[in-house]
Design an enzyme around this catalytic site. Structure first.
Site, PDB file in Angstrom:
ATOM      1  CD  GLU A 392     118.501  54.786  53.453  1.00 21.59           C
ATOM      2  OE1 GLU A 392     118.528  53.563  53.190  1.00 21.59           O
ATOM      3  OE2 GLU A 392     117.722  55.594  52.875  1.00 21.59           O
ATOM      4  CG  HIS A 395     116.262  49.994  54.171  1.00 24.33           C
ATOM      5  ND1 HIS A 395     115.112  49.284  53.953  1.00 24.33           N
ATOM      6  CD2 HIS A 395     116.011  51.262  53.745  1.00 24.33           C
ATOM      7  CE1 HIS A 395     114.198  50.100  53.426  1.00 24.33           C
ATOM      8  NE2 HIS A 395     114.712  51.299  53.298  1.00 24.33           N
ATOM      9  CG  HIS A 398     115.035  43.780  56.827  1.00 31.26           C
ATOM     10  ND1 HIS A 398     114.093  44.213  55.931  1.00 31.26           N
ATOM     11  CD2 HIS A 398     114.753  42.472  57.050  1.00 31.26           C
ATOM     12  CE1 HIS A 398     113.273  43.220  55.637  1.00 31.26           C
ATOM     13  NE2 HIS A 398     113.662  42.146  56.295  1.00 31.26           N
TER      14      HIS A 398
END
Ligand SMILES: [Zn+2]
Length: 603
Positions: A392, A395, A398
């Protein structure tokens, strides 16, 4: 032994384990005024319909639409995160329902925009952009939208299709109502010999049991129920396939696959090379399956024996604080800027860590352009939780880099590239653990985690992709999709994938009937391509060469400012070629070898 633990209520969770949503809105009152403002803004955007007649008005329109989305997302994120932290809280249930209808209101208010842009002749649109500096920011957006020229119908026809959206979605709805609400499964036995009511969620746990009889009991009980509905489930799936094929056909695509892939601007070759490459490497899966059988000491191995950890029950435990430290160590190869922001995630309450009564299960990374990239976890101290944390975090980083380097219009990223960032982090953790953990049991567990992840993502999702493609092609060719036809294909496909090492249990021929992803329209292949691409990227990062790391960070920063394949190519992986797939299989094989050696030592 009873594992009925009393979970804390939301109020009992220490604030250091809660995310800080006051960074979105200080109070619910602030949320309320933002909510009203979005309603007003939506009404004003709806009135812009029919005004895109010159460059200046096009700029006004595109700015207004994106500003509305941006303000909507902020209230949407607040409402949904508040609800997820305690779904039993009536205030936030209501807030979440309200943001969902606000979302629908905004979709309606902006529905005119894209068709109207597409009605402008391409040459005229290009001229408008060339002459108006303000519009140049939106060039990539207009280019991507322009690819739908020839696939968008007249406004009247579009209106008819949009009005039938619920009808087109009916078979997927029926599938989920039947499987989530109406189907009741029998009571089975768990590891401790307790009677438990079987559900898909309980099945997921029991199929990983270290006791073969528990796995077998759960497997047979689950499929016994599904098999009673296989004709109904064949009918819902066949209808969904017809929807995909029909929509593709009326929009002038060659196939449902082409329609789905061009939405992400991914050429068919990416899909085809994946299927070919996986088929060329099925011997590795067969080897893995044989090794599993041998280590588990089974005379015959069944489909229900494929999910239990080969290394037995995991014993490795981390406190959350220890896991933070491990994550920082594993991700240090991405450089000080990256770990600085990871530390920020820990220190500035981006993460909702522990489980509480009513909290949404699982884990995700969320947030929007103007908020922190929040993470929801249900921390449980095992190695799996540590993997979830770095996944996670991948993500969220990102999102963080994209949102801090792109304007709002390019401030998100497509599904096709999303799982690459999270899986790369998982690979970096695996490498770090293998480099630092000396205990052979721990190493074996880490390798098992990797091999099972690869099996479940690269092999299994490609198997799904092949089945999905088969049923779409059959329907397009006018062949009926009956339960027997689908089971026949699926069962033989399954035999081809797993090889002779596994008994071809009759139940598995019907596995297609319980997989929700088949209703998504060519979605699953992206799990496999993403996992394989991450192998190449983590390999490049671990060379420690500064330019490789910075190429990777550039991918995180790119958002949707360029097509997904271009972004990945600059990061170091050409997904139109098969090299990245070969590399992934090479890594799988190396780890399989190491696991084999290790398991000899552990005997
Ligand atoms: Zn993910």
């Amino acid at each position: 032994m009873s594992d009925v633990q009393q979970l804390p209520t939301r109020n009992e969770v220490p604030t250091e384990y809660q995310w800080d949503l006051t960074t979105i809105f200080k109070t619910d009152e602030e949320f309320e005024s933002a909510f009203k403002a979005v309603q007003g803004e939506a009404a004003r955007v709806a009135e812009l319909k029919g005004t895109l007649t010159n460059a200046e008005q096009l700029l006004t329109g595109v700015k207004a639409v994106f500003s509305l989305y941006r303000h909507l997302e902020r209230v949407y994120v607040y409402g949904s995160l508040k609800n997820d932290q305690d779904t039993s809280n009536a205030t936030y249930q209501a807030m979440n329902a309200r943001v969902s209808s606000l979302d629908a209101e905004v979709q309606t208010a902006t529905a005119w925009f894209e068709p109207e842009v597409l009605q402008i002749a391409k040459a005229d649109l290009d001229l408008m952009i060339a002459q108006n500096p303000g519009l140049q920011l939106y060039q990539q957006f207009f280019d991507e939208l322009g690819e739908q020229r020839g696939h968008v119908l007249s406004p009247d026809q579009e209106k008819l299709l949009a009005g039938a959206a619920d009808i087109f979605g009916a078979s997927a709805t029926t599938f989920s109502v039947l499987t989530d609400a109406d189907l009741t499964f029998p009571v089975v036995q768990d590891d401790e010999g307790n009677d438990v009511q079987l559900t898909e969620g309980v099945y997921e746990r029991l199929i990983q049991s270290v006791k073969p009889e528990v796995r077998e009991g759960a497997f047979k009980a689950l499929y016994r129920v599904y098999s009673q509905f296989r004709h109904t489930l064949a009918s819902t799936l066949a209808s969904q396939v017809k929807v995909h094929n029909y929509s593709a056909k009326v929009r002038h695509y060659e196939s449902a696959r082409q329609a789905a892939m061009s939405a992400n601007h991914v050429p068919a070759t990416v899909y085809e090379s994946l299927v070919r490459s996986v088929n060329d490497h099925l011997d590795l899966l067969h080897r893995y399956v044989d090794l599993r059988k041998q280590i588990l000491g089974l005379d015959t191995m069944h489909m229900w024996d494929l999910y239990t950890p080969i290394t037995g029950k995991p014993t490795l435990k981390f406190t959350y604080e220890e896991a933070q430290q491990k994550a920082l160590e594993a991700l240090a190869v991405l450089g000080p800027d990256y770990t600085h922001h990871v530390q920020e995630a820990f220190d500035q309450s981006w993460i909702d860590v522990v489980e509480n009564k009513g909290k949404r299960s699982g884990a995700y990374s969320g947030g929007m352009y103007d908020t922190n990239p929040f993470i929801l976890l249900n921390w449980n101290q095992g190695l799996e939780s540590l993997y979830t944390l770095v996944h996670e975090m991948g993500h969220s980083m990102h999102s963080y880099y994209t949102r801090h380097n792109q304007p709002y219009v390019y401030g998100d990223y497509s599904i096709f590239v999303a799982e690459i960032a999270s899986t790369t982090n998982e690979n970096l953790l695996t490498e770090h653990l293998l480099a630092t953990e000396k205990d052979p049991k721990v190493r074996a567990y880490v390798l098992n985690h990797y091999l099972d992840g690869f099996k479940g993502t690269v092999f299994r999702q490609t198997q799904f992709a092949e089945f999905e493609d088969y049923i779409h092609r059959q329907d397009a060719a006018g062949q009926p999709l009956t339960a027997d036809n689908m089971s026949d294909f699926y069962g033989h496909l399954n035999e081809r994938y797993y090889g002779d090492g596994v008994v071809s249990d009759p139940q598995i021929f019907d596995e297609w009937d319980r997989i929700p992803h088949f209703y998504y329209d060519y979605y699953v292949y992206q799990y496999a391509t993403g996992f394989a691409a991450a192998t190449t990227l983590s390999g490049e990062i671990l060379t420690g060469q500064a330019e490789k790391v910075s190429a990777y960070l550039d991918y995180l920063k790119a958002g949707s400012s360029d097509l997904p394949l271009n972004v990945m190519k600059r990061a170091g992986v050409d997904m139109t070629q098969t090299g990245y797939l070969d590399k992934a299989f090479e890594t799988f094989e190396n780890r399989l070898n190491e696991f084999e050696t290790l398991s000899q030592q552990l005997k």
